[in-house]
Write an enzyme that holds these catalytic residues in place. Structure first.
Site, mmCIF file in Angstrom:
data_model
loop_
_atom_site.group_PDB
_atom_site.id
_atom_site.type_symbol
_atom_site.label_atom_id
_atom_site.label_comp_id
_atom_site.label_asym_id
_atom_site.label_seq_id
_atom_site.Cartn_x
_atom_site.Cartn_y
_atom_site.Cartn_z
ATOM 1 N N ARG A 174 -3.767 6.708 -14.821
ATOM 2 C CA ARG A 174 -3.642 7.313 -13.484
ATOM 3 C C ARG A 174 -3.177 8.775 -13.591
ATOM 4 O O ARG A 174 -2.482 9.264 -12.710
ATOM 5 C CB ARG A 174 -2.683 6.502 -12.599
ATOM 6 N N SER A 225 -4.045 -0.863 -4.559
ATOM 7 C CA SER A 225 -2.786 -1.176 -5.254
ATOM 8 C C SER A 225 -1.774 -0.080 -4.946
ATOM 9 O O SER A 225 -2.033 1.094 -5.201
ATOM 10 C CB SER A 225 -3.016 -1.267 -6.762
ATOM 11 N N GLU A 295 1.747 4.717 -6.321
ATOM 12 C CA GLU A 295 0.480 5.413 -6.527
ATOM 13 C C GLU A 295 0.088 6.213 -5.286
ATOM 14 O O GLU A 295 -0.700 7.150 -5.372
ATOM 15 C CB GLU A 295 -0.648 4.410 -6.829
#
Length: 299
Positions: A174, A225, A295
């Site tokens: 990420r 998510s 995130e």
């Protein structure tokens, strides 16, 4: 308003301006107050020149794609929000798919399938745009953008241009080189794929789609998510083991289907979702000593 309109005059026909546009219409959370100025781009928008013109107005500028990884505050966003989603041109060039940053990953995967190219199947169900996916090295199941991104082009706030190739992207989990240089606005990317059997490609995409429908709360607005996977753990299991499945603050809820997803059950505010995120993080830290990293970008 005159300054913004004057700045946009040279871009007539390639930029659409909306005033006080609810950001809840432009995020997958379906949450967010108004953007003072909302600019919708097109495949023909000269992005570098536009950013340079906006810079001269002195207005703050925020760039978004599909808004799939954003939680926009209830008060809204000052200045100009530039939405790249209309920059969606895609073309195949041999074993490469070359696309503008606003193309959705679903569109990119469909183009790959149509041209008998394999490697992008994992991206079909990720609810984001190509630019955002490269920025955060989005991934799912057996793939990530690091596996297929050969090159990308960007522009700077002053209209300057640049490009990254291969390892220059600095991809990690990420992560990418773009996250450390957010002033670089990705405008396009070239994806290196391989020739494949269209029937097998389609079957793989359908399998991933079925697995998503089975495990994820796709019927509710969410940002996918919510937390990064902590090393050695799974965020969803940690949250579930804290007894938080179904826990809610107002309209914001930990999904009863998959605890790694925080969802908008209806009418959730950004403040409620933010407080839910913080509650989950504090409970997991207290129970397991694990810090969950969000995130979702708070805007």
């Amino acid at each position: 308003m005159e300054d913004i309109r004057a700045a946009l005059a040279p871009f007539d026909g390639t930029v659409r301006l909306l005033e006080n546009e609810p950001m809840s219409r432009h995020t997958t959370f379906r949450i967010g107050g108004p953007a003072r100025y909302f600019l919708e781009l097109t495949p023909e928008t000269p992005v570098g020149s536009l950013l340079a013109a906006l810079r001269e107005t002195g207005e703050p500028v925020t760039v978004i794609g599909r808004g799939s990884n954003l939680l926009v505050r209830d008060e809204g966003v000052p200045g100009a929000v530039v939405c790249t989603l209309g920059m969606s041109g895609i073309r195949a060039n041999g074993c490469r798919i070359e696309a503008q940053a606003g193309a959705t990953l679903a569109q990119v995967a469909a183009a790959a399938l149509a041209n008998g190219l394999t490697g992008a199947e994992f991206a079909a169900g990720i609810p984001g745009s190509l630019g955002g996916a490269v920025f955060m090295n989005a991934g799912a199941y057996d793939g990530q953008m690091a596996d297929i991104t050969a090159a990308s082009a960007y522009v700077l706030p002053d209209g300057g241009e640049g490009a990254l190739t291969g390892a220059e992207h600095g991809f990690g989990y990420r992560e990418s080189a773009y996250k450390g240089r957010p002033e670089r606005l990705i405008v396009s990317a070239s994806l290196e794929l391989q020739s494949g059997d269209p029937a097998a490609i389609r079957a793989k995409m359908e399998d991933f789609a079925a697995r998503r429908r089975d495990k994820q709360p796709l019927e509710y607005p969410s940002a996918g998510s919510t937390f990064k996977r902590p090393e050695g753990y799974f965020a969803g299991k940690l949250i579930e083991d804290c007894g938080l499945k179904g826990f809610a603050i107002g309209g914001a809820q930990v999904s009863e289907k998959h605890a790694g997803f925080l969802i908008n059950r209806g009418g959730a505010t950004a403040d409620e979702m933010r407080r839910l995120i913080e509650t989950v993080q504090s409970r997991v830290l207290a129970a397991f000593g694990v810090e969950l990293e969000c995130e979702v970008r708070l805007l």
